[in-house]
Motif scaffolding. Structure first.
Motif, mmCIF file in Angstrom:
data_model
loop_
_atom_site.group_PDB
_atom_site.id
_atom_site.type_symbol
_atom_site.label_atom_id
_atom_site.label_comp_id
_atom_site.label_asym_id
_atom_site.label_seq_id
_atom_site.Cartn_x
_atom_site.Cartn_y
_atom_site.Cartn_z
ATOM 1 N N HIS A 198 0.835 -1.204 0.000
ATOM 2 C CA HIS A 198 0.000 0.000 0.000
ATOM 3 C C HIS A 198 0.874 1.260 0.000
ATOM 4 N N LEU A 199 1.907 1.255 0.856
ATOM 5 C CA LEU A 199 2.780 2.431 0.934
ATOM 6 C C LEU A 199 3.540 2.649 -0.378
ATOM 7 N N THR A 200 3.943 1.565 -1.012
ATOM 8 C CA THR A 200 4.633 1.689 -2.293
ATOM 9 C C THR A 200 3.713 2.306 -3.335
ATOM 10 N N GLU A 201 2.466 1.825 -3.363
ATOM 11 C CA GLU A 201 1.499 2.410 -4.298
ATOM 12 C C GLU A 201 1.279 3.885 -3.988
ATOM 13 N N ARG A 202 1.207 4.212 -2.714
ATOM 14 C CA ARG A 202 0.979 5.606 -2.307
ATOM 15 C C ARG A 202 2.163 6.488 -2.699
ATOM 16 N N VAL A 203 3.386 5.968 -2.520
ATOM 17 C CA VAL A 203 4.584 6.733 -2.901
ATOM 18 C C VAL A 203 4.573 6.996 -4.395
ATOM 19 N N VAL A 204 4.207 5.975 -5.176
ATOM 20 C CA VAL A 204 4.138 6.154 -6.629
ATOM 21 C C VAL A 204 3.102 7.223 -6.974
ATOM 22 N N GLU A 205 1.943 7.161 -6.301
ATOM 23 C CA GLU A 205 0.906 8.176 -6.533
ATOM 24 C C GLU A 205 1.434 9.568 -6.201
#
Length: 167
Positions: free
Chosen positions: A81-88
């Motif tokens: 989730h955090l990786t997806e959020r960082v990408v966003e």
């Protein structure tokens, strides 16, 4: 009658002595075997207790491993989730990077055309960046914010005059 029974025969005495020696040896052997049997039983009981203890520890380790597996799975979900959020956030912040770069370029003395070409800014935004940077640097004066002037400017922008209040 006793005379007919040969107690005096050396062969008989050798047989009796051999019988007694074998009997004593068998008794000692029986005792040793009993002691060995008891020792073996104690060792087996001790080994069984150790085996039970190891089985209990193994069950504890298994339950801990299951708990750790669940925690790892939860942590993997959080990391995903955090990786997806960082990408966003990186995608969202790409515009911010352009403005940061444009700001640095203005500070270094770039002109409007350079801002438009290098940072892909519209002309109005490039002019605004130049104006803001000049005002921050003190090259341009910032107009005062008077209440009456701000109100009249706002009214002109809206296209109407506020109604005068009667006192």
């Amino acid at each position: 009658m006793l005379e007919s029974f040969p107690f005096q025969s050396p062969l008989l005495w050798v047989g009796v002595v051999a019988f007694v020696v074998i009997l004593i040896w068998l008794v000692k052997l029986h005792r040793q075997l009993s002691v060995h049997k008891n020792t073996s039983r104690q060792q087996i009981r001790h080994a069984d207790k150790e085996l039970d203890k190891c089985n209990k520890q193994l069950l504890e380790v298994r339950s801990v491993l299951v708990g750790l597996g669940q925690k790892i799975s939860e942590q993997e979900d959080i990391i995903r989730h955090l990786t997806e959020r960082v990408v966003e956030l990186e995608n969202i912040d790409s515009d911010g990077r352009l403005y940061t770069r444009a700001n640095k370029m203005v500070k270094l003395g770039a002109d409007i055309n350079e801002l438009i070409e290098e940072c892909e800014l519209p002309k109005a935004e490039a002019e605004l960046m130049m104006s803001l940077q000049n005002k921050i640097a003190g090259k341009e004066k910032v107009p005062p914010l008077n209440k009456s002037r701000a109100q009249s400017t706002r009214s002109q922008m809206m296209g109407y005059q506020p109604a005068k209040r009667s006192r």
